[in-house]
Design a protein around this motif. Structure first.
Motif, mmCIF file in Angstrom:
data_model
loop_
_atom_site.group_PDB
_atom_site.id
_atom_site.type_symbol
_atom_site.label_atom_id
_atom_site.label_comp_id
_atom_site.label_asym_id
_atom_site.label_seq_id
_atom_site.Cartn_x
_atom_site.Cartn_y
_atom_site.Cartn_z
ATOM 1 N N LEU A 63 0.806 -1.219 0.000
ATOM 2 C CA LEU A 63 0.000 0.000 0.000
ATOM 3 C C LEU A 63 0.842 1.273 0.000
ATOM 4 O O LEU A 63 0.386 2.317 -0.446
ATOM 5 C CB LEU A 63 -0.964 -0.003 1.186
ATOM 6 N N LEU A 64 2.066 1.190 0.491
ATOM 7 C CA LEU A 64 2.945 2.371 0.478
ATOM 8 C C LEU A 64 3.832 2.404 -0.764
ATOM 9 O O LEU A 64 4.710 3.248 -0.871
ATOM 10 C CB LEU A 64 3.806 2.428 1.740
ATOM 11 N N ASP A 65 3.590 1.514 -1.700
ATOM 12 C CA ASP A 65 4.383 1.465 -2.931
ATOM 13 C C ASP A 65 3.832 2.469 -3.949
ATOM 14 O O ASP A 65 3.315 2.115 -5.004
ATOM 15 C CB ASP A 65 4.363 0.046 -3.502
ATOM 16 N N ASN A 66 3.933 3.746 -3.583
ATOM 17 C CA ASN A 66 3.403 4.834 -4.406
ATOM 18 C C ASN A 66 4.209 6.087 -4.067
ATOM 19 O O ASN A 66 4.257 6.488 -2.898
ATOM 20 C CB ASN A 66 1.913 5.018 -4.084
ATOM 21 N N ASP A 67 4.837 6.687 -5.067
ATOM 22 C CA ASP A 67 5.710 7.837 -4.813
ATOM 23 C C ASP A 67 4.970 9.012 -4.176
ATOM 24 O O ASP A 67 5.519 9.684 -3.311
ATOM 25 C CB ASP A 67 6.393 8.300 -6.095
ATOM 26 N N ARG A 68 3.743 9.260 -4.600
ATOM 27 C CA ARG A 68 2.990 10.383 -4.016
ATOM 28 C C ARG A 68 2.687 10.144 -2.546
ATOM 29 O O ARG A 68 2.781 11.058 -1.722
ATOM 30 C CB ARG A 68 1.700 10.622 -4.794
ATOM 31 N N VAL A 69 2.326 8.918 -2.205
ATOM 32 C CA VAL A 69 2.051 8.568 -0.809
ATOM 33 C C VAL A 69 3.329 8.701 0.013
ATOM 34 O O VAL A 69 3.331 9.280 1.102
ATOM 35 C CB VAL A 69 1.470 7.142 -0.697
ATOM 36 N N ARG A 70 4.416 8.169 -0.519
ATOM 37 C CA ARG A 70 5.695 8.242 0.199
ATOM 38 C C ARG A 70 6.132 9.683 0.407
ATOM 39 O O ARG A 70 6.571 10.047 1.504
ATOM 40 C CB ARG A 70 6.766 7.477 -0.580
ATOM 41 N N ASP A 71 5.996 10.502 -0.635
ATOM 42 C CA ASP A 71 6.371 11.921 -0.510
ATOM 43 C C ASP A 71 5.515 12.617 0.532
ATOM 44 O O ASP A 71 6.016 13.419 1.326
ATOM 45 C CB ASP A 71 6.245 12.637 -1.853
ATOM 46 N N LYS A 72 4.220 12.312 0.558
ATOM 47 C CA LYS A 72 3.320 12.945 1.525
ATOM 48 C C LYS A 72 3.668 12.518 2.942
ATOM 49 O O LYS A 72 3.696 13.349 3.858
ATOM 50 C CB LYS A 72 1.864 12.599 1.196
ATOM 51 N N LEU A 73 3.942 11.239 3.150
ATOM 52 C CA LEU A 73 4.326 10.774 4.482
ATOM 53 C C LEU A 73 5.640 11.424 4.920
ATOM 54 O O LEU A 73 5.767 11.843 6.080
ATOM 55 C CB LEU A 73 4.437 9.249 4.513
ATOM 56 N N ASP A 74 6.604 11.517 4.008
ATOM 57 C CA ASP A 74 7.874 12.183 4.336
ATOM 58 C C ASP A 74 7.636 13.642 4.728
ATOM 59 O O ASP A 74 8.208 14.137 5.691
ATOM 60 C CB ASP A 74 8.842 12.122 3.151
ATOM 61 N N GLU A 75 6.767 14.306 3.971
ATOM 62 C CA GLU A 75 6.444 15.707 4.260
ATOM 63 C C GLU A 75 5.786 15.846 5.639
ATOM 64 O O GLU A 75 6.148 16.740 6.419
ATOM 65 C CB GLU A 75 5.494 16.214 3.170
ATOM 66 N N LEU A 76 4.855 14.953 5.950
ATOM 67 C CA LEU A 76 4.190 14.993 7.256
ATOM 68 C C LEU A 76 5.173 14.719 8.390
ATOM 69 O O LEU A 76 5.119 15.372 9.441
ATOM 70 C CB LEU A 76 3.044 13.980 7.298
ATOM 71 N N CYS A 77 6.085 13.778 8.179
ATOM 72 C CA CYS A 77 7.088 13.456 9.204
ATOM 73 C C CYS A 77 7.993 14.662 9.466
ATOM 74 O O CYS A 77 8.240 15.020 10.623
ATOM 75 C CB CYS A 77 7.944 12.264 8.762
ATOM 76 N N LYS A 78 8.480 15.270 8.405
ATOM 77 C CA LYS A 78 9.369 16.426 8.561
ATOM 78 C C LYS A 78 8.659 17.591 9.241
ATOM 79 O O LYS A 78 9.226 18.265 10.102
ATOM 80 C CB LYS A 78 9.921 16.852 7.206
ATOM 81 N N GLY A 79 7.406 17.830 8.858
ATOM 82 C CA GLY A 79 6.631 18.899 9.482
ATOM 83 C C GLY A 79 6.409 18.657 10.962
ATOM 84 O O GLY A 79 6.523 19.577 11.784
ATOM 85 N N ALA A 80 6.098 17.416 11.322
ATOM 86 C CA ALA A 80 5.874 17.074 12.732
ATOM 87 C C ALA A 80 7.163 17.195 13.532
ATOM 88 O O ALA A 80 7.153 17.675 14.670
ATOM 89 C CB ALA A 80 5.307 15.666 12.840
ATOM 90 N N GLN A 81 8.287 16.794 12.944
ATOM 91 C CA GLN A 81 9.565 16.913 13.639
ATOM 92 C C GLN A 81 9.951 18.379 13.829
ATOM 93 O O GLN A 81 10.457 18.760 14.877
ATOM 94 C CB GLN A 81 10.657 16.162 12.886
ATOM 95 N N LYS A 82 9.686 19.199 12.819
ATOM 96 C CA LYS A 82 9.984 20.629 12.919
ATOM 97 C C LYS A 82 9.118 21.266 14.008
ATOM 98 O O LYS A 82 9.608 22.055 14.812
ATOM 99 C CB LYS A 82 9.763 21.322 11.580
ATOM 100 N N LYS A 83 7.857 20.916 14.023
ATOM 101 C CA LYS A 83 6.929 21.449 15.022
ATOM 102 C C LYS A 83 7.383 21.052 16.425
ATOM 103 O O LYS A 83 7.371 21.881 17.348
ATOM 104 C CB LYS A 83 5.522 20.917 14.743
ATOM 105 N N ARG A 84 7.812 19.813 16.592
ATOM 106 C CA ARG A 84 8.298 19.342 17.891
ATOM 107 C C ARG A 84 9.569 20.098 18.308
ATOM 108 O O ARG A 84 9.712 20.507 19.447
ATOM 109 C CB ARG A 84 8.574 17.850 17.847
ATOM 110 N N ALA A 85 10.478 20.283 17.352
ATOM 111 C CA ALA A 85 11.725 20.987 17.646
ATOM 112 C C ALA A 85 11.450 22.441 18.035
ATOM 113 O O ALA A 85 12.052 22.972 18.976
ATOM 114 C CB ALA A 85 12.673 20.941 16.448
ATOM 115 N N ASP A 86 10.514 23.083 17.327
ATOM 116 C CA ASP A 86 10.152 24.469 17.652
ATOM 117 C C ASP A 86 9.526 24.552 19.040
ATOM 118 O O ASP A 86 9.810 25.499 19.787
ATOM 119 C CB ASP A 86 9.177 25.036 16.599
ATOM 120 N N ALA A 87 8.702 23.586 19.405
ATOM 121 C CA ALA A 87 8.066 23.572 20.721
ATOM 122 C C ALA A 87 9.098 23.370 21.824
ATOM 123 O O ALA A 87 8.990 23.951 22.899
ATOM 124 C CB ALA A 87 6.994 22.494 20.779
#
Length: 90
Positions: A63-87
């Motif tokens: 189910l994760l064998d899709n570049d758009r899905v993978r890119d979106k998950l990577d984007e969400l992970c990076k955003g969440a990590q940035k938000k955590r670091a800022d907090a």
């Protein structure tokens, strides 16, 4: 968490309910993938795939064998990590 680029799931039930169970499991997996990405605990889609498989979602690789899905998950992970670091800095 809703991930807008996730592939549409065919929601037609089979007479025996097999497809319904698989679709239901896939929906739970997508929700869990979104939660994991938003947690900030994962670097990207590969770590999420491993975690999903360890949590009993054997179709995660497929189910994760899709570049758009993978890119979106990577984007969400990076955003969440940035938000955590800022907090943590505040």
């Amino acid at each position: 968490m809703f991930i807008p680029v996730l592939p549409a799931l065919n929601n037609r039930a089979s007479p025996r309910g097999g497809r319904t169970n698989r679709v239901s499991s896939d929906v739970r997996m997508w929700r869990e993938a979104g939660k994991l990405a938003a947690s900030g605990d994962f670097e990207g889609w590969q770590a999420i795939e491993r975690e999903l498989r360890s949590k009993g979602f054997p179709r995660a690789k497929l189910l994760l064998d899709n570049d758009r899905v993978r890119d979106k998950l990577d984007e969400l992970c990076k955003g969440a990590q940035k938000k955590r670091a800022d907090a943590n800095r505040a």
